[in-house]
Motif scaffolding. Structure first.
Motif, mmCIF file in Angstrom:
data_model
loop_
_atom_site.group_PDB
_atom_site.id
_atom_site.type_symbol
_atom_site.label_atom_id
_atom_site.label_comp_id
_atom_site.label_asym_id
_atom_site.label_seq_id
_atom_site.Cartn_x
_atom_site.Cartn_y
_atom_site.Cartn_z
ATOM 1 N N ALA A 123 0.857 -1.183 0.000
ATOM 2 C CA ALA A 123 0.000 0.000 0.000
ATOM 3 C C ALA A 123 0.890 1.228 0.000
ATOM 4 N N GLY A 124 0.466 2.247 -0.713
ATOM 5 C CA GLY A 124 1.299 3.433 -0.792
ATOM 6 C C GLY A 124 0.537 4.656 -1.237
ATOM 7 N N VAL A 125 1.212 5.797 -1.108
ATOM 8 C CA VAL A 125 0.690 7.094 -1.520
ATOM 9 C C VAL A 125 1.803 7.822 -2.254
ATOM 10 N N ARG A 126 1.447 8.533 -3.325
ATOM 11 C CA ARG A 126 2.453 9.325 -4.046
ATOM 12 C C ARG A 126 1.937 10.745 -4.243
ATOM 13 N N LEU A 127 2.770 11.703 -3.896
ATOM 14 C CA LEU A 127 2.519 13.119 -4.183
ATOM 15 C C LEU A 127 3.467 13.529 -5.291
ATOM 16 N N HIS A 128 2.935 14.176 -6.326
ATOM 17 C CA HIS A 128 3.731 14.443 -7.531
ATOM 18 C C HIS A 128 3.368 15.825 -8.067
ATOM 19 N N HIS A 129 4.393 16.571 -8.475
ATOM 20 C CA HIS A 129 4.193 17.904 -9.078
ATOM 21 C C HIS A 129 5.078 18.036 -10.301
ATOM 22 N N GLU A 130 4.532 18.620 -11.360
ATOM 23 C CA GLU A 130 5.342 18.844 -12.562
ATOM 24 C C GLU A 130 5.021 20.181 -13.204
ATOM 25 N N LYS A 131 6.053 20.756 -13.825
ATOM 26 C CA LYS A 131 5.944 22.029 -14.536
ATOM 27 C C LYS A 131 6.530 21.860 -15.932
ATOM 28 N N VAL A 132 5.842 22.438 -16.909
ATOM 29 C CA VAL A 132 6.285 22.354 -18.300
ATOM 30 C C VAL A 132 6.208 23.743 -18.919
ATOM 31 N N VAL A 158 -2.123 13.406 -6.773
ATOM 32 C CA VAL A 158 -2.076 12.537 -5.604
ATOM 33 C C VAL A 158 -2.568 11.165 -6.033
ATOM 34 N N ALA A 159 -1.812 10.151 -5.744
ATOM 35 C CA ALA A 159 -2.212 8.781 -6.063
ATOM 36 C C ALA A 159 -2.098 7.930 -4.803
ATOM 37 N N ALA A 160 -3.046 7.008 -4.634
ATOM 38 C CA ALA A 160 -3.012 6.067 -3.525
ATOM 39 C C ALA A 160 -3.401 4.692 -4.047
ATOM 40 N N TYR A 161 -2.803 3.655 -3.477
ATOM 41 C CA TYR A 161 -3.069 2.315 -3.971
ATOM 42 C C TYR A 161 -2.929 1.307 -2.838
ATOM 43 N N VAL A 162 -3.619 0.207 -2.980
ATOM 44 C CA VAL A 162 -3.494 -0.907 -2.063
ATOM 45 C C VAL A 162 -3.727 -2.187 -2.846
ATOM 46 N N GLN A 163 -2.900 -3.183 -2.601
ATOM 47 C CA GLN A 163 -3.021 -4.469 -3.285
ATOM 48 C C GLN A 163 -2.627 -5.571 -2.302
ATOM 49 N N ASN A 164 -3.412 -6.627 -2.264
ATOM 50 C CA ASN A 164 -3.145 -7.716 -1.336
ATOM 51 C C ASN A 164 -3.230 -9.050 -2.059
ATOM 52 N N THR A 165 -2.251 -9.899 -1.814
ATOM 53 C CA THR A 165 -2.264 -11.253 -2.360
ATOM 54 C C THR A 165 -2.599 -12.239 -1.242
ATOM 55 N N PHE A 166 -3.681 -12.991 -1.430
ATOM 56 C CA PHE A 166 -4.085 -14.035 -0.501
ATOM 57 C C PHE A 166 -3.695 -15.393 -1.079
ATOM 58 N N TYR A 167 -3.125 -16.258 -0.246
ATOM 59 C CA TYR A 167 -2.773 -17.609 -0.665
ATOM 60 C C TYR A 167 -3.705 -18.598 0.021
ATOM 61 N N ALA A 168 -4.334 -19.459 -0.779
ATOM 62 C CA ALA A 168 -5.233 -20.468 -0.244
ATOM 63 C C ALA A 168 -4.983 -21.765 -0.999
ATOM 64 N N GLY A 169 -4.257 -22.660 -0.390
ATOM 65 C CA GLY A 169 -3.926 -23.898 -1.066
ATOM 66 C C GLY A 169 -3.099 -23.641 -2.311
ATOM 67 N N ASN A 170 -3.584 -24.119 -3.446
ATOM 68 C CA ASN A 170 -2.883 -23.911 -4.719
ATOM 69 C C ASN A 170 -3.331 -22.666 -5.456
ATOM 70 N N TRP A 171 -4.066 -21.812 -4.778
ATOM 71 C CA TRP A 171 -4.582 -20.604 -5.400
ATOM 72 C C TRP A 171 -3.967 -19.358 -4.764
ATOM 73 N N SER A 172 -3.905 -18.302 -5.557
ATOM 74 C CA SER A 172 -3.635 -16.973 -5.013
ATOM 75 C C SER A 172 -4.613 -15.993 -5.642
ATOM 76 N N PHE A 173 -5.070 -15.048 -4.808
ATOM 77 C CA PHE A 173 -6.025 -14.037 -5.248
ATOM 78 C C PHE A 173 -5.412 -12.673 -4.954
ATOM 79 N N ARG A 196 -6.361 1.418 -7.275
ATOM 80 C CA ARG A 196 -5.553 2.638 -7.335
ATOM 81 C C ARG A 196 -6.486 3.831 -7.489
ATOM 82 N N TYR A 197 -6.179 4.901 -6.781
ATOM 83 C CA TYR A 197 -6.944 6.141 -6.892
ATOM 84 C C TYR A 197 -6.023 7.226 -7.421
ATOM 85 N N GLU A 198 -6.435 7.876 -8.511
ATOM 86 C CA GLU A 198 -5.661 8.963 -9.106
ATOM 87 C C GLU A 198 -6.480 10.250 -9.045
#
Length: 782
Positions: free
Chosen positions: A422-431, A463-478, A483-485
């Motif tokens: 999980a994370g958050v990013r603050l970003h600024h750019e000028k052109v 501003v971007a925020a995201y969360v990702q989770n991997t669950f393991y159950a037997g021979n499976w992963s979910f 992500r929010y932009e």
């Protein structure tokens, strides 16, 4: 062999860093794929003596060549171009290094591959604007939100490996998540004194000198690198010169903390332009150079810092801070007064007849004889008028910075073994974008007669925020994730000679998007992994084109969105055999189109839908490993079939008569094939490794026929900007010989071995592919 993670969820991998002293060898937990590697990859994935790592409660993961031996729990297609492959192939540029990755269409307009054009799964390859480019996890486009074009990429001399992610796991990166993620991972710092010098020379005035030196100890390490590369371009009289320098340090701040710093400087000085040839001149000589005063210059400085803190064996916080400033300028000769920038018929009419003396600062005008327009149907010649018509100047400045803390944690929520990122990013750019018109072919911004055409200042806060989770159950992963932009873009006009706009007028808009993703993996079959994924992709609108100040008809232009689906399999039936196959679909909606194409008065609008469907295959067979022998003949093969790539909505497109540049006739492109979306991509290689002493390889690349416009025009236009691009096949070869006691490697390489002449692009005119390039060199390690 390096333990390279070609994955998208976060699972924990343990490797032993053998570059440390024996008293400081410790087990380090590293996140898979680009989760932590993107933040701390300069130094995180070290080469190991055994070439194997262990996933908690899962079989080992190793990498051989381009495909992983075992990738349990990976919910998505991916590829790794590792150090072993880069050495075996000796690519002349990054373009050759990536063209064997399934699903990637790499278009080369210049000999060094500097203007990188990569299309993933049929998306427009122009300047890689639909693909997120990273260097050690840091974005490297000119401006990731407001101008995601690729005029810089990590030089080959500093690349340890290249990671490509096309599956659902790319939602933890951004903002471009439509096509995929390409991460250039640079070489790690050294923990003891050593380095190398690499020298090579070739035909077409090619020369290269690169060096690296570093040292370290219990406290950490450092690595300094520098390279100079120069040589002829694809056209007569064109030339490229590249300078690159980098300093990387790593500090071990006790048992739980580390700090990594990287500084980079890059400079390009090319006598080469972005204008192609008209068809008559291309047919006469595809390598002739009508614009010998064209120049492109770029200067980039960058800084990256990553602080990592381990709260425990299962929880880590990694915080990245980054900064990049790029100044680029192009100087393009003209051969007529009209400036046709392909913004549509009305836009072209507005520019027609504008002479430089109408905007010149001192009233100086063109030399008599510069035509109002060029008639490409007769050989009146660029050369005849190029010295009379002045030039265009495009100096631009890009600056961005950001901070991104990311938490990675192994946990047991819901009674399942899980890994969270999980994370958050603050970003600024000028052109800052300026356009000048000059009165002579060699004019510069302050030359007599030069006039400032327009100037715009663009800012983006995101501003971007995201969360990702991997669950393991037997021979499976979910692996669910989201992500929010949220970003706000402003475009302020300072001057515009072509529009009656008061300086200082500003347009702005804010966009908020929620981007979900879900990956599923089954690894219960012997030596086989099945995976599936779906995610929402985004490509933000460009303010310079889609937020024009003063456009009375302006309506909000939303970001382009896609729904990406894939289903695939990785299979390793025997040691030395690796196979992967992926079915994919990209349902693109909200594409940004010219306003006239959908019956609106504004410059651009949302209305486009496209559909891409296809299948990718990748394989490697090591016959020596199959037979348990040290000498290894091997075969690699990658193939992409893009059987659907079409416009799925009404799109009114100007239908020009032959030789005409104005029309009132429009045709509907619905159902037509997308431009620059070849139906077939094939790359094959046959090689031989004689133990660790020498190796040789020959490779083949095939790209099928492509259309270059929405109406799928067959016949070449007189100006060279539309018409079919015929299919082409090229060969390359390489050879390495190692003198181990002396620490020397001798090598030979050939690109386009048969010197085939072929067409690669019609953007701004016809461009020929790179002619044959031969070079030889030696690398000295100490």
């Amino acid at each position: 062999m390096a333990v390279v993670l070609s994955s998208t969820p976060l699972f924990i991998l343990k490797t032993m860093d053998t570059t440390m002293t024996s008293s400081k060898k410790t087990s380090r937990r590293l996140s898979s794929g680009l989760a932590l590697a993107c933040l701390s990859s300069f130094g995180a994935a070290q080469e190991t003596a055994s070439g194997r790592g262990a996933i908690s409660a899962l079989p080992a993961v190793t990498v051989t060549g381009t495909l992983p031996d075992r990738l349990e729990a990976v919910p998505g297609s991916s590829a790794v171009v590792g150090a072993r492959q880069l050495e075996a192939e000796r690519p002349y540029s990054v373009r050759e290094a990536l063209q064997a990755v399934p699903g990637l269409h790499v278009v080369g307009e210049d000999a060094f591959g500097l203007n990188l054009n990569i299309g993933i799964r049929g998306l427009d390859p122009r300047r890689t604007s639909r693909t997120l480019l990273l260097e050690d996890g840091m974005p490297i486009h000119l401006a990731p939100y407001s101008d995601p074009t690729a005029h810089y990429h990590t030089p080959l001399e500093r690349i340890e490996r290249v990671e490509v992610i096309k599956g659902s796991g790319q939602i933890v990166h951004g903002p471009q998540t439509v096509g995929g993620v390409i991460n250039f991972v640079t070489r790690p710092v050294r923990r003891s004194f050593g380095g190398e010098v690499d020298l090579s020379v070739g035909d077409r005035n090619f020369s290269r000198a690169a060096g690296a030196v570093g040292s370290g100890g219990d406290w950490g390490g450092w690595l300094a690198e520098a390279a100079l590369r120069r040589g002829n371009g694809s056209r007569d009289g064109s030339f490229h010169r590249i300078r690159d320098a980098s300093l990387k340090t790593e500090f071990d701040l006790g048992d739980k903390q580390s700090l990594r710093l990287k500084f980079g400087y890059y400079e390009e000085d090319s006598k080469f332009g972005e204008a192609g040839l008209d068809q008559a001149r291309y047919d006469a000589d595809p390598y002739q150079n009508a614009f010998r005063n064209d120049v492109f210059e770029l200067e980039r400085t960058a800084f990256q810092a990553v602080h990592s803190f381990d709260f425990s064996d299962t929880t880590r916080l990694a915080t990245q801070v980054y900064y990049q400033k790029t100044d680029r300028a192009s100087y393009r000769q003209l051969d007529a007064i009209v400036e046709a920038d392909a913004d549509g018929v009305e836009a072209e009419k507005e520019r027609e007849g504008l002479r430089f003396d109408e905007v010149g600062t001192d009233g100086a005008g063109l030399v008599a004889g510069c035509p109002e327009d060029i008639d490409y149907t007769v050989p009146n010649g660029f050369e005849q008028f190029a010295s009379l018509c002045g030039n265009q100047m495009r100096p631009r400045s890009y600056e961005f910075y950001g901070i991104e803390p990311r938490l990675e944690m192994q946990h047991g929520a819901f009674g399942l073994r899980s890994e969270l990122v999980a994370g958050v990013r603050l970003h600024h750019e000028k052109v800052n974008r300026k356009r000048y018109n000059g009165a002579t072919p060699t004019a510069r911004e302050h030359s007599p007669g030069t006039g400032l055409r327009d100037e715009f200042d663009i800012e983006t806060d995101a501003v971007a925020a995201y969360v990702q989770n991997t669950f393991y159950a037997g021979n499976w992963s979910f692996t669910p994730g989201v992500r929010y932009e949220s970003y706000r873009q402003k475009n302020r006009i300072t001057q515009d000679e072509f529009a009656p706009v008061t300086p200082g007028i500003e347009t702005s808009q804010r966009n908020n998007e929620l981007l979900p993703g879900f990956g599923l993996t089954y690894f219960g079959l012997a030596d086989t992994t099945l995976f599936a994924g779906i995610h929402r992709g985004i490509a933000p609108p460009r303010p310079d084109a889609n937020l024009p100040p003063g456009d009375a008809d302006l309506q909000k232009v939303d970001p382009e969105l896609s729904t990406n689906i894939e289903l695939g399999m990785r299979h390793r039936p025997r040691q030395g055999v690796q196979l992967e196959a992926t079915l994919f679909q990209i349902d693109f909606k909200n594409q940004i189109l010219p306003g006239y194409a959908v019956g609106l008065g504004q410059t651009f609008a949302n209305a486009g839908r496209t559909l891409n469907r296809g299948v990718e295959f990748g394989s490697r067979i090591d016959f020596g490993r199959l037979q348990g022998r040290p000498h290894n003949p091997y075969l690699t093969l990658s193939y992409t079939s893009l059987f659907t790539a079409r416009f799925d909505s009404d799109l009114l497109t100007p239908d020009f008569a032959p030789g005409e540049d104005e029309t009132t006739v429009f045709a509907n492109a619905r159902g037509k094939r997308l431009p620059y979306a070849p139906r077939h991509l094939l790359s094959a290689g046959l090689g031989y490794e004689h133990g660790s002493t020498w190796d040789a390889r020959i490779g083949l690349t095939h790209v099928s026929e492509q259309y270059t416009d929405a109406l799928n025009t067959q016949a070449p236009a007189a100006d060279g900007q539309s018409g079919v691009i015929p299919s082409y096949t090229t060969l390359n070869a390489s050879f390495n010989y190692r003198l181990k006691p002396q620490g020397v490697t001798l090598y030979l390489s050939a690109t386009n071995l048969t010197d085939k002449r072929y067409l690669v692009s019609r953007v701004n005119g016809a461009f020929a592919g790179v002619p044959r390039q031969l070079y030889a060199g030696a690398r000295f390690s100490f």
